[in-house]
Write a protein that holds these residues in place. Structure first.
Motif, mmCIF file in Angstrom:
data_model
loop_
_atom_site.group_PDB
_atom_site.id
_atom_site.type_symbol
_atom_site.label_atom_id
_atom_site.label_comp_id
_atom_site.label_asym_id
_atom_site.label_seq_id
_atom_site.Cartn_x
_atom_site.Cartn_y
_atom_site.Cartn_z
ATOM 1 N N GLN A 138 -37.198 -26.245 -1.548
ATOM 2 C CA GLN A 138 -35.724 -26.068 -1.230
ATOM 3 C C GLN A 138 -35.176 -26.872 -0.381
ATOM 4 O OE1 GLN A 138 -33.971 -23.546 -3.160
ATOM 5 N NE2 GLN A 138 -32.297 -24.949 -2.160
ATOM 6 N N GLU A 139 -35.856 -27.163 0.823
ATOM 7 C CA GLU A 139 -35.197 -28.012 1.583
ATOM 8 C C GLU A 139 -35.092 -29.541 1.332
ATOM 9 O OE1 GLU A 139 -35.301 -27.378 6.539
ATOM 10 O OE2 GLU A 139 -37.044 -28.717 5.691
ATOM 11 N N ALA A 140 -36.206 -29.763 0.570
ATOM 12 C CA ALA A 140 -35.984 -31.202 -0.088
ATOM 13 C C ALA A 140 -34.995 -31.696 -0.945
ATOM 14 C CB ALA A 140 -37.501 -31.533 -0.774
ATOM 15 N N THR A 141 -34.552 -30.567 -1.796
ATOM 16 C CA THR A 141 -33.614 -30.793 -2.822
ATOM 17 C C THR A 141 -32.194 -30.954 -1.961
ATOM 18 O OG1 THR A 141 -33.386 -28.355 -3.050
ATOM 19 C CG2 THR A 141 -34.610 -29.662 -4.601
ATOM 20 N N GLU A 142 -31.997 -30.117 -0.800
ATOM 21 C CA GLU A 142 -30.928 -30.186 0.134
ATOM 22 C C GLU A 142 -30.880 -31.501 0.687
ATOM 23 O OE1 GLU A 142 -30.648 -26.665 2.419
ATOM 24 O OE2 GLU A 142 -31.044 -25.382 0.519
ATOM 25 N N PHE A 143 -31.938 -32.010 1.213
ATOM 26 C CA PHE A 143 -31.857 -33.183 2.035
ATOM 27 C C PHE A 143 -31.687 -34.256 1.073
ATOM 28 C CE2 PHE A 143 -34.769 -31.924 5.776
ATOM 29 C CZ PHE A 143 -34.004 -31.086 6.382
ATOM 30 N N ILE A 144 -32.192 -34.358 -0.008
ATOM 31 C CA ILE A 144 -31.957 -35.476 -1.095
ATOM 32 C C ILE A 144 -30.477 -35.671 -1.482
ATOM 33 C CG2 ILE A 144 -32.204 -36.168 -3.506
ATOM 34 C CD1 ILE A 144 -35.254 -35.157 -2.904
ATOM 35 N N MET A 145 -29.740 -34.197 -1.699
ATOM 36 C CA MET A 145 -28.251 -34.243 -1.936
ATOM 37 C C MET A 145 -27.523 -34.719 -0.785
ATOM 38 S SD MET A 145 -28.409 -30.803 -4.195
ATOM 39 C CE MET A 145 -26.830 -30.904 -5.371
ATOM 40 N N MET A 146 -28.030 -34.408 0.441
ATOM 41 C CA MET A 146 -27.295 -34.852 1.630
ATOM 42 C C MET A 146 -27.481 -36.296 1.686
ATOM 43 S SD MET A 146 -27.861 -33.042 5.717
ATOM 44 C CE MET A 146 -29.512 -33.571 5.466
ATOM 45 N N ALA A 147 -28.689 -36.799 1.462
ATOM 46 C CA ALA A 147 -29.071 -38.033 1.894
ATOM 47 C C ALA A 147 -28.179 -39.199 1.150
ATOM 48 C CB ALA A 147 -30.494 -38.465 1.304
ATOM 49 N N PHE A 148 -27.426 -38.702 -0.059
ATOM 50 C CA PHE A 148 -26.826 -39.843 -0.611
ATOM 51 C C PHE A 148 -25.257 -39.850 0.185
ATOM 52 C CE2 PHE A 148 -29.529 -39.114 -4.357
ATOM 53 C CZ PHE A 148 -29.721 -40.459 -4.752
ATOM 54 N N ASP A 149 -24.935 -38.582 0.825
ATOM 55 C CA ASP A 149 -23.769 -38.694 1.390
ATOM 56 C C ASP A 149 -23.954 -39.465 2.768
ATOM 57 O OD1 ASP A 149 -22.073 -37.268 -0.366
ATOM 58 O OD2 ASP A 149 -22.341 -35.405 0.735
ATOM 59 N N LEU A 150 -25.006 -39.222 3.428
ATOM 60 C CA LEU A 150 -25.416 -39.931 4.844
ATOM 61 C C LEU A 150 -25.440 -41.220 4.642
ATOM 62 C CD1 LEU A 150 -28.035 -37.517 6.222
ATOM 63 C CD2 LEU A 150 -25.917 -38.057 7.142
ATOM 64 N N ALA A 151 -26.217 -41.534 3.283
ATOM 65 C CA ALA A 151 -26.225 -43.122 3.025
ATOM 66 C C ALA A 151 -24.787 -43.892 2.643
ATOM 67 C CB ALA A 151 -27.175 -43.506 1.600
ATOM 68 N N GLU A 152 -24.021 -43.212 2.063
ATOM 69 C CA GLU A 152 -22.368 -43.906 2.309
ATOM 70 C C GLU A 152 -21.883 -43.660 3.360
ATOM 71 O OE1 GLU A 152 -20.569 -42.127 -1.057
ATOM 72 O OE2 GLU A 152 -21.984 -42.728 -2.640
ATOM 73 N N TYR A 153 -22.145 -42.661 4.241
ATOM 74 C CA TYR A 153 -21.207 -42.538 5.506
ATOM 75 C C TYR A 153 -21.772 -43.957 6.323
ATOM 76 C CZ TYR A 153 -19.535 -40.970 9.807
ATOM 77 O OH TYR A 153 -18.915 -40.672 10.928
ATOM 78 N N TYR A 154 -22.880 -43.936 6.532
ATOM 79 C CA TYR A 154 -23.256 -44.923 7.614
ATOM 80 C C TYR A 154 -23.530 -46.346 6.680
ATOM 81 C CZ TYR A 154 -24.315 -41.333 10.828
ATOM 82 O OH TYR A 154 -24.271 -40.535 11.691
ATOM 83 N N ARG A 155 -23.539 -46.443 5.528
ATOM 84 C CA ARG A 155 -23.851 -47.544 4.708
ATOM 85 C C ARG A 155 -25.316 -48.234 5.040
ATOM 86 N NH1 ARG A 155 -19.186 -51.842 4.782
ATOM 87 N NH2 ARG A 155 -20.647 -53.207 3.576
#
Length: 347
Positions: A139-156
């Protein structure tokens, strides 16, 4: 869902449109799932001829501004190291999933946690860092993966999800839910090739810089970005630390095993707590530095010969002793083994 399939579906629901990868156990279900799922949402799946080719395809796709994913396991990530360094230098967002297996070398196909150094200390060349998240459940993995795309774009910046073979192969109930970040994610991406081309401008995305003064300034810019990550992106879980005599430090699957050991020890009247880093970079040094006065010992438990222990020692700063218990090569510590290791420290 099976872990690897849940990882893939989380990426799709986060808006991932491009996947490039190469088969390697124990993450093969991710590319298999993506090969069917991505065309259903108007995306593209391509099996690269090697991990080296795959990560460079990610470089190109990320430069267009679309959400991209690559997955692999330990030696495959090693082959990607040069490309990951290029992507970090070019400040391109992407998500990388590493479902760790035993090493070094080709090692074996069973779970391990021996890629910690590779993920958190810059596995490739140059002064770059990956924002690295270590989920403890599917469950946490799916949430982290979905969050990871936002983090990747925010920080480039590339974001790595560090899982292990247990998580890739186990099955658990999943509820897909997006974690909202209080960040203003730029859209459209003014740096991306397509956005610039539509306006008759040229987007030059590269990592080469032959002028040493310009390269130094670029490095300093990157370091400032990493400092912002260290201020804003530290994540951890703390369980029963406030009254503990011994605190166990563990992440991922090993932390799940440790929680069962802690419950058994608590049932026997022994005060044991847990600090579980959820972000491995940036590492949660503060909770280790701020341990309550009653803590007499920290026990680091890993599926490796001891890698995270170095960061734990940096956090503790010599205030209490730090011991280690680990299994490696695809072996996992049992509940009873962790229980006995803690009992020895408790006397």
């Amino acid at each position: 869902m099976k872990g690897n399939e849940a990882f893939a579906e989380a990426a799709v629901q986060a808006g991932c449109k491009y996947f490039f990868g190469y088969p390697i156990t124990p993450q093969n279900e991710i590319p298999e799932y993506m090969s069917k799922r991505l065309p259903e949402v108007g995306g593209v799946y391509l099996q690269a001829e090697s991990e080296v080719a795959g990560i460079n395809m990610i470089f190109g796709a990320a430069g267009t501004g679309f959400r991209t994913l690559i997955s692999s396991s330990s030696p495959g990530i090693s082959l990607m190291s040069e490309g990951i360094s290029y992507i970090a230098a070019a400040e391109l967002p992407c998500v990388i999933i590493n479902v760790m297996r035993g090493g070094p070398g080709l090692g074996g196909i069973l779970p391990a946690q021996s890629d910690y150094f590779q993920a958190t200390k810059g596995g490739g060349h140059g002064d770059y860092r990956l924002l690295t998240l270590a989920p403890g459940t599917l469950q946490e993995a799916t949430e982290f993966i979905m969050m990871a795309f936002d983090l990747a774009e925010y920080y480039r910046n590339p974001v790595m999800i560090l899982a292990d073979g247990f998580m890739g192969q186990m099955m658990e109930a999943i509820e897909f839910k997006k974690v909202k970040l209080n960040y203003d994610i730029p859209d459209p991406k003014e740096w991306a090739i397509g956005y610039m081309a539509e306006r008759g401008k040229r987007a030059l995305i590269k990592s080469l810089s032959l002028d040493p003064e310009m390269l130094e300034k670029h490095n300093q810019k990157l370091q400032e970005k990493y400092r912002r990550m260290e201020e804003k992106e530290v994540r951890y879980e703390s369980v029963g630390v406030e009254d503990a005599d011994v605190v166990i430090a563990a992440y991922g699957t090993t932390a799940r095993i440790a929680k069962s050991s802690i419950k058994k020890l608590r049932d026997q009247g022994m005060k044991v707590g847990l600090i579980r880093p959820q972000s491995l970079y940036p590492f949660p040094y503060k909770p280790f530095n701020d341990l309550p006065d009653g803590v007499k010992h920290v026990l680091v438990v890993e599926m490796s010969c001891g890698q995270m222990i170095e960061d734990v020692k940096l956090g503790v700063q010599g205030k209490v002793p730090v011991s280690f218990y680990g299994r490696c090569g695809g072996m996992a510590p049992s509940v009873e083994e962790i229980e006995e290791a803690a009992k020895k420290l408790l006397g």
